[in-house]
Design an enzyme around this catalytic site. Structure first.
Site, mmCIF file in Angstrom:
data_model
loop_
_atom_site.group_PDB
_atom_site.id
_atom_site.type_symbol
_atom_site.label_atom_id
_atom_site.label_comp_id
_atom_site.label_asym_id
_atom_site.label_seq_id
_atom_site.Cartn_x
_atom_site.Cartn_y
_atom_site.Cartn_z
ATOM 1 N N HIS A 92 0.816 -1.207 0.000
ATOM 2 C CA HIS A 92 0.000 0.000 0.000
ATOM 3 C C HIS A 92 0.859 1.271 0.000
ATOM 4 O O HIS A 92 0.413 2.315 0.468
ATOM 5 C CB HIS A 92 -1.024 -0.022 1.158
ATOM 6 N N HIS A 150 10.601 -3.947 5.089
ATOM 7 C CA HIS A 150 11.050 -2.578 4.820
ATOM 8 C C HIS A 150 11.333 -1.847 6.120
ATOM 9 O O HIS A 150 10.784 -2.172 7.161
ATOM 10 C CB HIS A 150 10.057 -1.785 3.959
ATOM 11 N N HIS A 173 -1.603 5.487 8.923
ATOM 12 C CA HIS A 173 -0.245 6.006 9.101
ATOM 13 C C HIS A 173 -0.320 7.412 9.691
ATOM 14 O O HIS A 173 0.085 8.373 9.054
ATOM 15 C CB HIS A 173 0.495 6.030 7.770
ATOM 16 N N GLU A 187 4.168 -4.461 9.699
ATOM 17 C CA GLU A 187 2.865 -4.409 9.016
ATOM 18 C C GLU A 187 2.382 -5.801 8.602
ATOM 19 O O GLU A 187 1.182 -6.013 8.415
ATOM 20 C CB GLU A 187 2.949 -3.509 7.769
HETATM 21 FE FE LIG Z 1 2.256 1.050 5.472
#
Ligand SMILES: [Fe+3]
Ligand SMILES: [Fe+3]
Lengths: 302, 140, 302, 140
Positions: free
Chosen positions: C12, C195, C61, C242
């Site tokens: 996303h 990430h 976020h 996530e």
């Molecule tokens: Fe994210």
């Protein structure tokens, strides 16, 4: 290390605050209520009983949360919390001072225990939180202890189950016990007992249910925690569902507790009122004298 | 560690039971959705300036909200049963009777069909008995 | 009755949206990513695959929720949700249209299953929610299906455990199955894979971890759900956490699933990207051709 | 039905492990509390008018917030590592680099000590290896 030394239950109805603020706390109507609480006030004022921090379990009555956001369990981690304006101006009481170190510790611990908490860093507190403080501490310039507000949704259905509440209390206890500072922590369960504030059935009071509830809360909370919502609604009125919050307090104490004090009164405005002091049996203090007080309603005739 | 749920409550039965209590509207999703704007209107009265504006011209203030004319009438009539029928919840509506400087006892009493005096007297004598008030179907 | 027919995972990241909006989706850098997604777009565009409703699991976020309110699990019950302004103006995409009937039904069911949901009736949705829609549906005037946004806190520690997420998925499935209307429901788990967006360690990618994760997600999700947070952080980077959200999707499917499509690409901006289509084995459709695509990074050399 | 928890994670060990990752600040309560005002400042940039005011006079805008002078300097220097040291979180700070019309890749790259070109090249070649980057104590 911090300890949950005491569980307290208290009514949190706004009329109690109004009675104090309008000087009616000693009149014929309110006198017996405040007399019943006086024993708790004297007890808690003793330095060995005064909490450093109260985890104050209550429900927000559509004050901090509107229909746009409805958390099942929230926990106030802020430095302080202002009294909400519920339509008649904010209650003339001190700000509620938090304990962010302990609150964040509990919040983190509860999430690790698989409770899906909503962490609040800015929140107004309504009568659900401030009335119990008034009942315990009167009208001081500042509240004599720190408070961690823990609002529970019991307004929009479904509220959390009794078992969920009871387990939450157990996890609060464990979280407190893993906090390194030496603190006397109370957990207060507020609201209840039987009452209904809506519809043609408003004014419902169920003395038998309430007294059984208190008895089971003390002696067999595990079984009590399995009571389905519908039983609360049928037996204790639509707002009697607030009693699930007492199970959070009870879950924070061990299986065996001693009731130091047990006060039940009918009516306070629309509600029956119950105020208990419970302590873990192993570390319990002496019961108050008298230990049990029943007043108002049909008790008056006895 | 959380495990998958082994036993589940049947939500349809759960919600059906909520409708089986005499003289009571449990604030389920259905009611919460119906009463969304009415309840948000009530919440707006938590601000003093809104209370003043509302009291100065109730209809004009209500017209700012996406509320049916019937529900607006219920508000102006202070008919709490009707407001609850329109999805209102008593804790939201508390902002309205607080704006009127009325108490929970006044509001609760007003919904019972009793006079305030009779309601207060019933409460003093121990409140309304749950006898026969627990279940519509079961009549107990 | 409604059914969870399909689980999808998707990246996303905002850069994907930027690539679309600036016409770069076919350049050398983004071409392989959009090529990998094209297979999913073709698949989902078929009427038999197009969902009526997507339960879209993502993390906010710091858009709908700031530091003042941090719900662990929230669920969007509103009629619609506007794209948030994350600092560069709202994304130029349609409003996300909800499905309040099903959303409230799921919310109520989850609370009865002892998940402490936060019910949202007004909420903006950020790139976490809208980028997967762009990747699946391109740039339509209106999104072709209803969406129930389900934001999970994975920003402020601790996030929910993998096991909690996995169990939540199972309860979402049960809730969908008790909804009387005949609906094709998807559950999408978004975000991840490896990430890290912060500090000297930014840019971490762990191909082995990611490919193992995908494999375990398909074949042994129960064991995968027990992975502690620290393993995600060490192996998949600080924002790799996530991936716990993928377990919510996976929990909504039965033990045995078929992977219709399995796309993995390195890098999309700072992240590795994984996009899967999973279906319950018993009702699974035909795998796509090719079924597995690995591209970018060290795969390019092979 | 929920039961009392039988096994618990030790929170002190849990939090200690979070500090054992090289070049990484996990957004724990400690950091969230330290960075509260800095992060709320960043959130304020979700409104166009605030972005304009901020860009017109950064220092004046920052002075409206309860943020240390050091943290303000970190913001004005666009020193993301320093902002994170002051309790900033990258998803909050994203509103700042978005205000600057910079990307996540720019912001992430700026924290690594590498040039943007070298960072982009490393990513294209498969990203930073986790080898030796997993644990400070364990050096693996
Ligand atoms: Fe994210
Ligand atoms: Fe209450």
């Amino acid at each position: 290390m911090a300890r949950v030394t005491t569980g307290i239950t208290s009514s949190h109805i706004p009329a109690l605050g109004a009675a104090v603020e309008t000087g009616k706390s000693q009149d014929d109507y309110w006198g017996p209520v405040f007399k019943g609480y006086q024993a708790i006030r004297d007890w808690i004022a003793k330095p060995e009983n005064m909490p450093d921090v109260v985890v104050l379990v209550y429900n927000d009555h559509a004050s901090a949360f509107d229909q746009n956001i409805i958390p099942t369990f929230a926990i106030g981690c802020a430095e302080k919390f202002k009294p909400a304006d519920e339509g008649w101006g904010p209650r003339p009481v001190p700000d509620v001072v938090g304990h962010p170190d302990l609150a964040w510790h509990i919040a983190q611990s509860l999430i690790l225990d698989d409770f899906d908490m909503c962490i609040m860093n800015e929140m107004d507190v309504d009568h659900g939180c401030t009335i119990p403080l008034t009942m315990m501490f009167g009208e001081p310039e500042q509240w004599p202890c720190k408070v961690i507000p823990l609002p529970v949704n019991v307004v929009t259905y479904p509220p959390p189950s009794g078992a969920r509440c009871y387990a939450l209390g157990d996890s609060i206890r464990a979280a407190v016990e893993s906090f390194p500072e030496d603190l006397n922590v109370h957990v207060w369960g507020t609201g209840g007992m039987s009452h209904q504030l809506q519809g043609p059935r408003a004014g419902l009071i169920n003395k038998e249910f309430d007294l059984d509830f208190i008895d089971q809360l003390i002696n067999d909370p595990e079984a009590l925690s399995k009571k389905p919502h519908i039983d609360y609604l049928r037996e204790a009125g639509s707002e009697g569902i607030e009693l699930v919050m007492w199970l959070i307090m009870r879950g924070a104490l061990p299986e065996k507790v001693r009731d130091l004090y047990n006060f039940y009164h009918i009516p306070a405005s629309n509600t029956a009122l119950g105020a208990l002091i419970l302590q873990p049996e192993e570390t319990a203090g002496e019961p108050l004298e008298p230990r049990r007080v029943l007043s108002g309603g049909t008790f008056a005739k006895a | 560690m959380t495990e998958k749920k082994k036993e589940r409550i049947n939500i349809h039965e759960y919600l059906a039971e909520m409708e089986d209590i005499p003289g009571t509207r449990v604030f389920t999703a259905q009611r919460a959705r119906k009463g969304y704007h009415l309840n948000q209107f009530a919440m707006s009265l938590m601000k003093a300036e809104n209370r003043e504006r509302f009291l100065a011209d109730e209809k004009a203030y209500l017209d700012e909200w996406d509320i049916s004319e019937e529900a607006k009438k219920a508000v102006m009539d202070r008919d709490y049963n009707a407001m609850i029928d329109h999805g209102g919840n008593i804790y939201y509506l508390a902002k309205l009777f607080s704006t009127d400087k009325k108490s929970f006892q006044f509001a609760a009493g007003s919904m019972t069909g009793m006079s305030q005096e009779d309601y207060a007297k019933m409460m003093l004598e121990g409140g309304r008995s749950p006898e026969g008030q627990r279940s519509i179907k079961g009549k107990y």
